[in-house]
Every structure is written in C-alpha cells, then in structure tokens.
Design a protein around this motif. Structure first.
Motif, PDB file in Angstrom:
ATOM      1  N   ALA A   1       0.829  -1.208   0.000  1.00  0.00           N
ATOM      2  CA  ALA A   1       0.000   0.000   0.000  1.00  0.00           C
ATOM      3  C   ALA A   1       0.861   1.255   0.000  1.00  0.00           C
ATOM      4  O   ALA A   1       0.574   2.217  -0.718  1.00  0.00           O
ATOM      5  N   GLN A   2       1.927   1.249   0.762  1.00  0.00           N
ATOM      6  CA  GLN A   2       2.799   2.414   0.889  1.00  0.00           C
ATOM      7  C   GLN A   2       3.571   2.696  -0.398  1.00  0.00           C
ATOM      8  O   GLN A   2       3.760   3.846  -0.771  1.00  0.00           O
ATOM      9  N   ASP A   3       4.010   1.643  -1.088  1.00  0.00           N
ATOM     10  CA  ASP A   3       4.860   1.813  -2.263  1.00  0.00           C
ATOM     11  C   ASP A   3       4.118   1.693  -3.595  1.00  0.00           C
ATOM     12  O   ASP A   3       4.740   1.708  -4.651  1.00  0.00           O
ATOM     13  N   GLY A   4       2.785   1.518  -3.544  1.00  0.00           N
ATOM     14  CA  GLY A   4       1.990   1.519  -4.776  1.00  0.00           C
ATOM     15  C   GLY A   4       1.960   0.213  -5.539  1.00  0.00           C
ATOM     16  O   GLY A   4       1.699   0.191  -6.739  1.00  0.00           O
ATOM     17  N   HIS A   5       2.231  -0.901  -4.847  1.00  0.00           N
ATOM     18  CA  HIS A   5       2.149  -2.211  -5.474  1.00  0.00           C
ATOM     19  C   HIS A   5       0.802  -2.848  -5.139  1.00  0.00           C
ATOM     20  O   HIS A   5       0.118  -2.417  -4.213  1.00  0.00           O
ATOM     21  N   VAL A   6       0.417  -3.888  -5.882  1.00  0.00           N
ATOM     22  CA  VAL A   6      -0.859  -4.559  -5.654  1.00  0.00           C
ATOM     23  C   VAL A   6      -0.601  -5.918  -5.004  1.00  0.00           C
ATOM     24  O   VAL A   6       0.133  -6.742  -5.555  1.00  0.00           O
ATOM     25  N   LEU A   7      -1.215  -6.125  -3.844  1.00  0.00           N
ATOM     26  CA  LEU A   7      -1.158  -7.431  -3.203  1.00  0.00           C
ATOM     27  C   LEU A   7      -2.256  -8.279  -3.835  1.00  0.00           C
ATOM     28  O   LEU A   7      -3.434  -8.124  -3.542  1.00  0.00           O
ATOM     29  N   VAL A   8      -1.861  -9.148  -4.765  1.00  0.00           N
ATOM     30  CA  VAL A   8      -2.808  -9.963  -5.527  1.00  0.00           C
ATOM     31  C   VAL A   8      -3.426 -11.032  -4.637  1.00  0.00           C
ATOM     32  O   VAL A   8      -4.630 -11.281  -4.687  1.00  0.00           O
ATOM     33  N   SER A   9      -2.604 -11.671  -3.805  1.00  0.00           N
ATOM     34  CA  SER A   9      -3.118 -12.687  -2.889  1.00  0.00           C
ATOM     35  C   SER A   9      -2.180 -12.842  -1.707  1.00  0.00           C
ATOM     36  O   SER A   9      -0.988 -12.544  -1.794  1.00  0.00           O
ATOM     37  N   ALA A  10      -2.760 -13.295  -0.595  1.00  0.00           N
ATOM     38  CA  ALA A  10      -1.999 -13.605   0.618  1.00  0.00           C
ATOM     39  C   ALA A  10      -2.647 -14.838   1.233  1.00  0.00           C
ATOM     40  O   ALA A  10      -3.832 -14.812   1.555  1.00  0.00           O
ATOM     41  N   GLU A  11      -1.875 -15.907   1.355  1.00  0.00           N
ATOM     42  CA  GLU A  11      -2.403 -17.158   1.884  1.00  0.00           C
ATOM     43  C   GLU A  11      -1.440 -17.718   2.918  1.00  0.00           C
ATOM     44  O   GLU A  11      -0.236 -17.454   2.863  1.00  0.00           O
ATOM     45  N   ASP A  12      -1.984 -18.480   3.848  1.00  0.00           N
ATOM     46  CA  ASP A  12      -1.167 -19.153   4.854  1.00  0.00           C
ATOM     47  C   ASP A  12      -1.243 -20.644   4.573  1.00  0.00           C
ATOM     48  O   ASP A  12      -2.298 -21.256   4.704  1.00  0.00           O
ATOM     49  N   TRP A  13      -0.130 -21.221   4.153  1.00  0.00           N
ATOM     50  CA  TRP A  13      -0.051 -22.649   3.847  1.00  0.00           C
ATOM     51  C   TRP A  13       0.678 -23.335   4.992  1.00  0.00           C
ATOM     52  O   TRP A  13       1.894 -23.510   4.936  1.00  0.00           O
ATOM     53  N   GLU A  14      -0.075 -23.679   6.032  1.00  0.00           N
ATOM     54  CA  GLU A  14       0.491 -24.385   7.188  1.00  0.00           C
ATOM     55  C   GLU A  14       1.728 -23.688   7.749  1.00  0.00           C
ATOM     56  O   GLU A  14       2.770 -24.307   7.949  1.00  0.00           O
ATOM     57  N   GLY A  15       1.606 -22.394   7.986  1.00  0.00           N
ATOM     58  CA  GLY A  15       2.685 -21.629   8.597  1.00  0.00           C
ATOM     59  C   GLY A  15       3.596 -20.915   7.618  1.00  0.00           C
ATOM     60  O   GLY A  15       4.392 -20.081   8.026  1.00  0.00           O
ATOM     61  N   VAL A  16       3.491 -21.234   6.341  1.00  0.00           N
ATOM     62  CA  VAL A  16       4.251 -20.499   5.325  1.00  0.00           C
ATOM     63  C   VAL A  16       3.307 -19.494   4.687  1.00  0.00           C
ATOM     64  O   VAL A  16       2.298 -19.867   4.103  1.00  0.00           O
ATOM     65  N   LYS A  17       3.618 -18.228   4.869  1.00  0.00           N
ATOM     66  CA  LYS A  17       2.822 -17.166   4.265  1.00  0.00           C
ATOM     67  C   LYS A  17       3.264 -17.014   2.817  1.00  0.00           C
ATOM     68  O   LYS A  17       4.454 -16.868   2.548  1.00  0.00           O
ATOM     69  N   VAL A  18       2.310 -17.059   1.894  1.00  0.00           N
ATOM     70  CA  VAL A  18       2.610 -16.965   0.470  1.00  0.00           C
ATOM     71  C   VAL A  18       1.883 -15.755  -0.098  1.00  0.00           C
ATOM     72  O   VAL A  18       0.654 -15.672  -0.045  1.00  0.00           O
ATOM     73  N   TYR A  19       2.655 -14.799  -0.600  1.00  0.00           N
ATOM     74  CA  TYR A  19       2.124 -13.548  -1.138  1.00  0.00           C
ATOM     75  C   TYR A  19       2.432 -13.475  -2.621  1.00  0.00           C
ATOM     76  O   TYR A  19       3.531 -13.844  -3.039  1.00  0.00           O
ATOM     77  N   VAL A  20       1.476 -12.977  -3.383  1.00  0.00           N
ATOM     78  CA  VAL A  20       1.723 -12.656  -4.790  1.00  0.00           C
ATOM     79  C   VAL A  20       1.518 -11.154  -4.922  1.00  0.00           C
ATOM     80  O   VAL A  20       0.466 -10.616  -4.546  1.00  0.00           O
ATOM     81  N   VAL A  21       2.547 -10.479  -5.426  1.00  0.00           N
ATOM     82  CA  VAL A  21       2.553  -9.018  -5.528  1.00  0.00           C
ATOM     83  C   VAL A  21       2.780  -8.622  -6.974  1.00  0.00           C
ATOM     84  O   VAL A  21       3.660  -9.172  -7.653  1.00  0.00           O
ATOM     85  N   ARG A  22       1.977  -7.664  -7.452  1.00  0.00           N
ATOM     86  CA  ARG A  22       2.164  -7.102  -8.795  1.00  0.00           C
ATOM     87  C   ARG A  22       2.800  -5.726  -8.613  1.00  0.00           C
ATOM     88  O   ARG A  22       2.287  -4.895  -7.892  1.00  0.00           O
ATOM     89  N   LYS A  23       3.931  -5.524  -9.307  1.00  0.00           N
ATOM     90  CA  LYS A  23       4.621  -4.236  -9.206  1.00  0.00           C
ATOM     91  C   LYS A  23       3.745  -3.125  -9.782  1.00  0.00           C
ATOM     92  O   LYS A  23       3.204  -3.239 -10.872  1.00  0.00           O
TER      93      LYS A  23
END
Length: 75
Positions: free
Chosen positions: A52-74
């Motif tokens: 949000a601060q740097d103007g990128h898009v957080l496409v998805s955020a998921e928790d896979w059994e303790g591993v946080k997986v983020y997909v970010v679009r520049k």
C-alpha cells in the motif's frame, strides 16, 4: 499469464522478507509478478503495508500451514 519471480524468505525475520521483496521489485518492470514465501508472522502485516505504501498490488496472501505466500504485482 506473466511469469512469476519467486523469493524464498522462509526462516528470515522482520524486516528481511519485505527488504528482499523491495529489492526484487526495484529491478522489475511495472506489472511484473513476484511470489514471496515467508515464515515470519510479522510479514502478515508488513507485506500488505509495504504494498500500500509503495503503490504495489497485493494480488493474494495465503497461509499454507505456517508459510505465508504472497503474490505481488509491481505498481
């Protein structure tokens, strides 16, 4: 579909996952996708805030059994 660049930040503590994400995004063209995997619980707050601060898009955020997986679009 665009190719996704992967960042493995598992085992790294705050602020290193976000710093790695920032460094990779800096070298990419707008619209590029990055997948970040992190185990640091603080990343759940830090990554959305960074996007949000740097103007990128957080496409998805998921928790896979303790591993946080983020997909970010520049932005």
């Amino acid at each position: 579909m665009s190719e996704i660049m992967d960042i493995d930040a598992r085992g790294l503590l705050c602020p290193l996952p976000v710093l790695r994400l920032r460094k990779v995004l800096a070298g990419l063209s707008p619209g590029a996708l990055v997948r970040l995997e992190a185990t640091d619980g603080a990343s759940w707050i830090d990554v959305p805030h960074f996007c949000a601060q740097d103007g990128h898009v957080l496409v998805s955020a998921e928790d896979w059994e303790g591993v946080k997986v983020y997909v970010v679009r520049k932005g």
